[in-house]
Design a protein around this motif. Structure first.
Motif, PDB file in Angstrom:
ATOM      1  N   GLY A 145      12.758   0.871   1.585  1.00  0.00           N
ATOM      2  CA  GLY A 145      12.762   0.646   0.148  1.00  0.00           C
ATOM      3  C   GLY A 145      13.592   1.676  -0.591  1.00  0.00           C
ATOM      4  N   MET A 146      13.404   2.950  -0.272  1.00  0.00           N
ATOM      5  CA  MET A 146      14.190   4.010  -0.917  1.00  0.00           C
ATOM      6  C   MET A 146      15.682   3.858  -0.605  1.00  0.00           C
ATOM      7  N   LEU A 147      15.993   3.512   0.633  1.00  0.00           N
ATOM      8  CA  LEU A 147      17.393   3.312   1.012  1.00  0.00           C
ATOM      9  C   LEU A 147      18.008   2.171   0.211  1.00  0.00           C
ATOM     10  N   ALA A 148      17.246   1.089   0.034  1.00  0.00           N
ATOM     11  CA  ALA A 148      17.762  -0.056  -0.712  1.00  0.00           C
ATOM     12  C   ALA A 148      18.038   0.324  -2.161  1.00  0.00           C
ATOM     13  N   VAL A 149      17.136   1.086  -2.760  1.00  0.00           N
ATOM     14  CA  VAL A 149      17.337   1.516  -4.150  1.00  0.00           C
ATOM     15  C   VAL A 149      18.597   2.371  -4.259  1.00  0.00           C
ATOM     16  N   VAL A 150      18.762   3.322  -3.339  1.00  0.00           N
ATOM     17  CA  VAL A 150      19.932   4.205  -3.376  1.00  0.00           C
ATOM     18  C   VAL A 150      21.220   3.415  -3.173  1.00  0.00           C
ATOM     19  N   LYS A 151      21.230   2.515  -2.202  1.00  0.00           N
ATOM     20  CA  LYS A 151      22.453   1.741  -1.923  1.00  0.00           C
ATOM     21  C   LYS A 151      22.809   0.818  -3.084  1.00  0.00           C
ATOM     22  N   SER A 165       0.836  -1.208   0.000  1.00  0.00           N
ATOM     23  CA  SER A 165       0.000   0.000   0.000  1.00  0.00           C
ATOM     24  C   SER A 165       0.869   1.255   0.000  1.00  0.00           C
ATOM     25  N   GLY A 166       0.192   2.396  -0.249  1.00  0.00           N
ATOM     26  CA  GLY A 166       0.833   3.706  -0.113  1.00  0.00           C
ATOM     27  C   GLY A 166       1.976   3.939  -1.085  1.00  0.00           C
ATOM     28  N   HIS A 167       2.905   4.786  -0.629  1.00  0.00           N
ATOM     29  CA  HIS A 167       4.041   5.153  -1.473  1.00  0.00           C
ATOM     30  C   HIS A 167       4.986   3.986  -1.707  1.00  0.00           C
ATOM     31  N   PHE A 168       5.025   3.038  -0.778  1.00  0.00           N
ATOM     32  CA  PHE A 168       5.875   1.856  -0.987  1.00  0.00           C
ATOM     33  C   PHE A 168       5.348   1.029  -2.162  1.00  0.00           C
ATOM     34  N   ARG A 169       4.021   0.903  -2.245  1.00  0.00           N
ATOM     35  CA  ARG A 169       3.439   0.188  -3.386  1.00  0.00           C
ATOM     36  C   ARG A 169       3.783   0.905  -4.688  1.00  0.00           C
ATOM     37  N   ARG A 170       3.706   2.231  -4.688  1.00  0.00           N
ATOM     38  CA  ARG A 170       4.055   2.977  -5.904  1.00  0.00           C
ATOM     39  C   ARG A 170       5.514   2.741  -6.297  1.00  0.00           C
ATOM     40  N   LEU A 171       6.374   2.705  -5.297  1.00  0.00           N
ATOM     41  CA  LEU A 171       7.794   2.459  -5.564  1.00  0.00           C
ATOM     42  C   LEU A 171       7.988   1.095  -6.221  1.00  0.00           C
ATOM     43  N   LEU A 172       7.345   0.059  -5.682  1.00  0.00           N
ATOM     44  CA  LEU A 172       7.491  -1.289  -6.239  1.00  0.00           C
ATOM     45  C   LEU A 172       6.919  -1.370  -7.657  1.00  0.00           C
ATOM     46  N   ILE A 173       5.759  -0.755  -7.878  1.00  0.00           N
ATOM     47  CA  ILE A 173       5.139  -0.805  -9.202  1.00  0.00           C
ATOM     48  C   ILE A 173       6.003  -0.059 -10.221  1.00  0.00           C
ATOM     49  N   SER A 174       6.581   1.066  -9.806  1.00  0.00           N
ATOM     50  CA  SER A 174       7.482   1.804 -10.712  1.00  0.00           C
ATOM     51  C   SER A 174       8.669   0.934 -11.110  1.00  0.00           C
ATOM     52  N   LEU A 175       9.276   0.260 -10.144  1.00  0.00           N
ATOM     53  CA  LEU A 175      10.432  -0.593 -10.427  1.00  0.00           C
ATOM     54  C   LEU A 175      10.038  -1.796 -11.289  1.00  0.00           C
ATOM     55  N   ALA A 176       8.821  -2.304 -11.076  1.00  0.00           N
ATOM     56  CA  ALA A 176       8.368  -3.505 -11.801  1.00  0.00           C
ATOM     57  C   ALA A 176       8.081  -3.237 -13.277  1.00  0.00           C
ATOM     58  N   SER A 230       6.600  11.574  -4.220  1.00  0.00           N
ATOM     59  CA  SER A 230       6.454  11.296  -5.657  1.00  0.00           C
ATOM     60  C   SER A 230       7.679  11.758  -6.442  1.00  0.00           C
ATOM     61  N   LYS A 231       8.281  12.867  -6.024  1.00  0.00           N
ATOM     62  CA  LYS A 231       9.466  13.367  -6.715  1.00  0.00           C
ATOM     63  C   LYS A 231      10.639  12.399  -6.540  1.00  0.00           C
ATOM     64  N   PHE A 232      10.807  11.893  -5.327  1.00  0.00           N
ATOM     65  CA  PHE A 232      11.839  10.880  -5.089  1.00  0.00           C
ATOM     66  C   PHE A 232      11.582   9.651  -5.959  1.00  0.00           C
ATOM     67  N   ASN A 233      10.335   9.227  -5.988  1.00  0.00           N
ATOM     68  CA  ASN A 233       9.957   8.036  -6.748  1.00  0.00           C
ATOM     69  C   ASN A 233      10.279   8.222  -8.238  1.00  0.00           C
ATOM     70  N   ALA A 234       9.893   9.380  -8.771  1.00  0.00           N
ATOM     71  CA  ALA A 234      10.072   9.625 -10.202  1.00  0.00           C
ATOM     72  C   ALA A 234      11.544   9.623 -10.601  1.00  0.00           C
ATOM     73  N   ILE A 235      12.380  10.239  -9.773  1.00  0.00           N
ATOM     74  CA  ILE A 235      13.801  10.340 -10.107  1.00  0.00           C
ATOM     75  C   ILE A 235      14.527   9.015  -9.866  1.00  0.00           C
ATOM     76  N   LEU A 236      14.271   8.377  -8.724  1.00  0.00           N
ATOM     77  CA  LEU A 236      15.009   7.162  -8.377  1.00  0.00           C
ATOM     78  C   LEU A 236      14.618   5.964  -9.236  1.00  0.00           C
TER      79      LEU A 236
END
Length: 545
Positions: free
Chosen positions: A461-467, A371-382, A417-423
């Protein structure tokens, strides 16, 4: 007007105003044509009749005598009076206007004919002129058209003096090609006269490496990839045969008890593309399912590890993602680990196999379980749609760093959303430049800003993507350390990483592990696992550092 035996050559001087048009009485010849003269061109039956004022006879005829064409010292252009040079030793004096041979003012271009021998065009006219050619000397058998010249061009043995571009020419530099008068028509640059300026073509690499390319816009040059060779710990086994390997496995499981060591030695020395074909060869040879036989003979974590090693990389990822979503609870770290470290092509193959295997899309399962922004992050990556170009635009990296700062540290609240879009959309080399710019601009690592601005699964999730983007081997070294740290071992993480990275970057992961934690990965695996499970994990590790 065409002349028998002298076809029009492509690439000649176009008839431009003020350029190289025929002059009155010059070339081409007027009515009456090319008169044969005594000592000149031999008259042929059917040739042009001699006309008054034609080509005057010369002693020795054509070709010119010593001192004639090409011009002597003093170079091209010829002396006053035009081409050919007047006076003793040169070509004959200019015929009267209205006859053949007057030629245009300014002269003809150098043709490089000195010291050349042409059939029918050589000294003393060795070959007679065919009457079928109308009395004009035949063309040489193989003319090559010189660029920008209207005359057939042969490679001269000695370049004519005074030709533009020849070093050490004694004559003055002349405009245009070969001394033709400079064009009065400026709309035709570089054609029949002085070469015009080359047009600027945008967005093409510069031919001069010292000059920046057009359209760069501050683009950072791409450094060539360092060829470090193979960085995995498991390589193809020379001469491996899936049928023979199937026989080894069959013997290891046949009869009383199981020879686990034989299984460890075999699977631990074959690459995944050598292991997967064993499934078919085993069934071909014995009519049985290798997975079922191994499953019945083995147990515990050793059996789980063997099962993972007999899957293709995409099949393994599909299985792990499904287990992370549909198992007891959701393993968010597993989802992020796989989706943030795989290429676009790998993610698309995962999505295809996932739907084929489980009849629903990976995105549908993510939607239903997060759910939430974490779900958006996963869907963006997928989506598997990250920019994968190697180029880094420094100006864009600065803009992205400013956008991240404005979306987090420099505002009340956080624009996730800005973090999501760029990362999730930018290329990994570009994001590494963004993180560098962010550090310089804000004085803080991007990871620290994420910790300050986010929480829960979104933060991790964001930390994992950055690392993973910053240092992929370092990210997996940390994942392995945390899987073995403290009471108990997270074996699913340990097994997955050891299998999936054994043919990618295990040697780099081992180096990062020693550098970060002061002891080797091999040592920690040895101290945290046991039995056949440990032996096979150590095979995947490949050695101690």
């Amino acid at each position: 007007m065409s002349y028998p035996g002298y076809p029009q050559q492509a690439g000649g001087y176009p008839p431009q105003p003020g350029m190289y048009p025929p002059q009155a009485g010059g070339y081409p010849p007027q009515a009456g044509g090319y008169p044969p003269q005594a000592g000149g061109y031999p008259p042929q039956a059917g040739g042009y009749p001699p006309q008054a004022g034609g080509y005057p006879p010369q002693a020795g005829g054509y070709p010119p005598q010593a001192g004639g064409y090409p011009p002597q010292a003093g170079g091209y252009p010829p002396q006053a009076g035009g081409y050919p040079p007047q006076g003793a030793g040169g070509y004959p004096a200019m015929p009267p206007a209205g006859s053949w041979g007057g030629g245009p003012t300014g002269g003809y271009p150098a043709m490089g004919l000195d010291n050349m021998s042409y059939p029918g065009y050589g000294p003393a006219m060795a070959n007679p002129i065919s009457s079928s050619m109308g009395g004009y000397p035949p063309n040489p058998p193989a003319f090559s058209q010189a660029p920008g010249l209207g005359y057939p061009q042969q490679q001269p043995q000695h370049p004519p003096q005074g030709y533009p571009g020849q070093p050490g020419q004694p004559g003055q530099p002349m405009p245009g090609y070969g001394g033709a008068p400079a064009p009065s028509n400026p709309s035709m640059p570089g054609y029949g006269g002085a070469p015009g300026q080359m047009p600027a073509y945008p967005k093409v690499p510069s031919p001069n490496p010292s000059m920046p390319g057009y359209g760069g816009g501050g683009a950072m040059p791409v450094a060539p990839a360092m060829n470090r060779g193979f960085r995995g710990s498991i390589k193809d086994f020379p001469g491996a045969d899936p049928l023979r390997d199937s026989e080894v496995l069959r013997k290891a499981m046949k009869g009383f008890g199981t020879d686990e060591q034989a299984i460890i030695e075999l699977l631990g020395s074959r690459s995944v593309k050598q292991r997967v074909p064993m499934l078919r060869s085993y069934k071909t040879a014995y009519g049985k399912d290798l997975i079922k036989d191994l499953h019945s003979e083995l147990s515990g974590d050793f059996r789980k590890l063997v099962m993972l090693m007999l899957k293709s990389p995409s099949q393994l990822d599909v299985y792990e993602l499904y287990t992370a979503i549909k198992g007891a609870g959701t393993d968010e770290a597993c989802l992020i680990e796989i989706l943030s470290s795989r290429s676009n092509a790998e993610i698309k193959e995962i999505a295809r196999l996932y739907k084929q295997e489980y009849k629903k899309t990976l995105e549908d399962h993510i939607q239903g379980d997060t759910s939430g922004h974490f779900r958006r992050l996963l869907i963006s990556l997928a989506q598997g749609n990250r920019d994968e170009r190697p180029n880094v635009d420094v100006s864009l990296a600065k803009q992205d760093a400013q956008a991240l700062y404005a979306a987090g540290e420099n505002m009340v609240g956080t624009d996730e959303s800005k973090f999501n879009a760029i990362l999730c959309a930018r290329s990994k080399p570009h994001l590494r430049a963004v993180f560098q710019e962010y550090q310089q601009m804000s004085g803080r690592d991007i990871e620290k800003s994420i910790v300050r601005e986010m929480s829960g699964n979104l933060e991790s999730g964001m930390l994992a993507v950055v690392k993973c983007i910053k240092n992929t081997p370092g990210y997996f070294a940390e994942r392995l350390y945390k899987a073995m740290k403290g009471a108990g071992t997270k074996d699913s993480t340990l097994m997955r990483i050891m299998v999936t990275r054994s043919e990618v970057d295990m040697l780099d992961i081992r180096q990062e592990y020693v550098r970060t934690y002061g002891k080797s990965l091999y040592t920690d695996i040895s101290g945290d696992t046991s039995g056949d499970y440990k032996k096979l994990l150590l095979k995947l590790c490949g050695g101690s550092d």
